[in-house]
Design a protein around this motif. Structure first.
Motif, PDB file in Angstrom:
ATOM      1  N   ASN A   1      14.282   4.627 -15.669  1.00 17.21           N
ATOM      2  CA  ASN A   1      13.868   3.988 -14.420  1.00 17.21           C
ATOM      3  C   ASN A   1      13.246   2.600 -14.595  1.00 17.21           C
ATOM      4  OD1 ASN A   1      11.331   4.577 -15.430  1.00 17.21           O
ATOM      5  ND2 ASN A   1      10.928   6.225 -13.974  1.00 17.21           N
ATOM      6  N   GLY A   2      13.147   2.122 -15.817  1.00 15.83           N
ATOM      7  CA  GLY A   2      12.609   0.785 -16.063  1.00 15.83           C
ATOM      8  C   GLY A   2      11.105   0.654 -15.904  1.00 15.83           C
ATOM      9  N   MET A   3      10.423   1.771 -15.738  1.00 17.58           N
ATOM     10  CA  MET A   3       8.968   1.746 -15.551  1.00 17.58           C
ATOM     11  C   MET A   3       8.267   1.527 -16.883  1.00 17.58           C
ATOM     12  SD  MET A   3       8.271   2.710 -12.262  1.00 17.58           S
ATOM     13  CE  MET A   3       6.878   3.778 -12.155  1.00 17.58           C
ATOM     14  N   LEU A   4       7.136   0.839 -16.834  1.00 17.00           N
ATOM     15  CA  LEU A   4       6.313   0.632 -18.015  1.00 17.00           C
ATOM     16  C   LEU A   4       5.662   1.963 -18.376  1.00 17.00           C
ATOM     17  CD1 LEU A   4       5.029  -1.401 -20.035  1.00 17.00           C
ATOM     18  CD2 LEU A   4       3.146  -1.597 -18.411  1.00 17.00           C
ATOM     19  N   VAL A   5       5.894   2.417 -19.631  1.00 19.83           N
ATOM     20  CA  VAL A   5       5.334   3.698 -20.060  1.00 19.83           C
ATOM     21  C   VAL A   5       4.354   3.564 -21.216  1.00 19.83           C
ATOM     22  CG1 VAL A   5       7.252   5.091 -19.208  1.00 19.83           C
ATOM     23  CG2 VAL A   5       7.327   4.181 -21.545  1.00 19.83           C
ATOM     24  N   GLY A   6       4.292   2.361 -21.820  1.00 23.83           N
ATOM     25  CA  GLY A   6       3.382   2.191 -22.937  1.00 23.83           C
ATOM     26  C   GLY A   6       3.373   0.786 -23.484  1.00 23.83           C
ATOM     27  N   ILE A   7       2.497   0.584 -24.461  1.00 25.81           N
ATOM     28  CA  ILE A   7       2.382  -0.685 -25.181  1.00 25.81           C
ATOM     29  C   ILE A   7       2.324  -0.350 -26.671  1.00 25.81           C
ATOM     30  CG2 ILE A   7       0.921  -2.691 -25.652  1.00 25.81           C
ATOM     31  CD1 ILE A   7       1.921  -2.890 -22.871  1.00 25.81           C
ATOM     32  N   LEU A   8       3.129  -1.045 -27.447  1.00 25.92           N
ATOM     33  CA  LEU A   8       3.045  -0.915 -28.895  1.00 25.92           C
ATOM     34  C   LEU A   8       2.472  -2.221 -29.430  1.00 25.92           C
ATOM     35  CD1 LEU A   8       3.609   0.796 -31.434  1.00 25.92           C
ATOM     36  CD2 LEU A   8       5.781  -0.420 -31.616  1.00 25.92           C
ATOM     37  N   THR A   9       1.373  -2.126 -30.144  1.00 28.27           N
ATOM     38  CA  THR A   9       0.734  -3.321 -30.683  1.00 28.27           C
ATOM     39  C   THR A   9       1.137  -3.537 -32.136  1.00 28.27           C
ATOM     40  OG1 THR A   9      -1.233  -2.162 -31.466  1.00 28.27           O
ATOM     41  CG2 THR A   9      -1.283  -2.994 -29.182  1.00 28.27           C
ATOM     42  N   HIS A  10       1.054  -4.774 -32.551  1.00 29.85           N
ATOM     43  CA  HIS A  10       1.333  -5.140 -33.935  1.00 29.85           C
ATOM     44  C   HIS A  10       0.384  -4.394 -34.868  1.00 29.85           C
ATOM     45  CE1 HIS A  10       1.398  -7.971 -37.436  1.00 29.85           C
ATOM     46  NE2 HIS A  10       2.687  -7.842 -37.210  1.00 29.85           N
ATOM     47  N   LYS A  11      -0.851  -4.292 -34.464  1.00 24.98           N
ATOM     48  CA  LYS A  11      -1.864  -3.601 -35.272  1.00 24.98           C
ATOM     49  C   LYS A  11      -1.458  -2.149 -35.532  1.00 24.98           C
ATOM     50  CE  LYS A  11      -6.817  -2.603 -35.243  1.00 24.98           C
ATOM     51  NZ  LYS A  11      -8.063  -2.796 -34.501  1.00 24.98           N
ATOM     52  N   LYS A  12      -1.007  -1.442 -34.493  1.00 24.64           N
ATOM     53  CA  LYS A  12      -0.591  -0.049 -34.629  1.00 24.64           C
ATOM     54  C   LYS A  12       0.670   0.050 -35.489  1.00 24.64           C
ATOM     55  CE  LYS A  12      -0.542   4.366 -33.693  1.00 24.64           C
ATOM     56  NZ  LYS A  12      -1.567   5.276 -34.144  1.00 24.64           N
TER      57      LYS A  12
END
Length: 140
Positions: free
Chosen positions: A42-53
């Motif tokens: 559905n194109g919804m934002l489900v998360g963020i992946l950070t460089h640190k992680k």
């Protein structure tokens, strides 16, 4: 000033079905430190992946399995299990003063900007605030 005045709209996003290898390659090739993760359905934002992680996970894999196994392990690791799924979201009309306070208090590197349906419109990073500061200092 509002979020829409400084947010980055040329986004580099990743599917929630992607592997850590996909994220690692994308961060390296595009020079980004934060990847919004969107649902393929559905194109919804489900998360963020950070460089640190991502770096933390890669280093852990190298330590545990060795550098020779890294690529294979990265391909088998889904970012869905690594991404931050509990995060603050902004809308384009929020004041920059309140967002700056939020960055300071929570020591975050980015905040996603979403529309009323939860689809990503942009991202505001700490770098965006540094650029704004530089512009304001030059105009004095």
């Amino acid at each position: 000033m509002k979020v829409s005045d400084i947010m980055t709209t040329k986004l580099v996003c990743l599917s929630h079905e992607a592997s850590l290898k996909d994220a690692h390659d994308l961060m390296q090739s595009r020079g980004v430190r934060h990847l919004p993760v969107v649902s393929e359905s559905n194109g919804m934002l489900v998360g963020i992946l950070t460089h640190k992680k991502m770096i933390s996970t890669v280093m852990s894999m190298i330590y545990k399995y060795g550098a020779d196994a890294l690529e294979r392990k990265e391909r088998n690791q889904r970012i869905q299990s690594l991404m931050e799924s509990d995060f603050q979201q902004l809308n384009r009309d929020e004041s920059l003063a309140s967002v700056a306070e939020y960055f300071i208090e929570n020591k975050l590197g980015c905040l996603p900007v979403v529309d009323s349906e939860g689809k990503i419109e942009g991202i505001v990073t700490s770098s965006d605030f540094v650029k704004l500061c530089a512009q304001l200092l030059k105009s004095q």
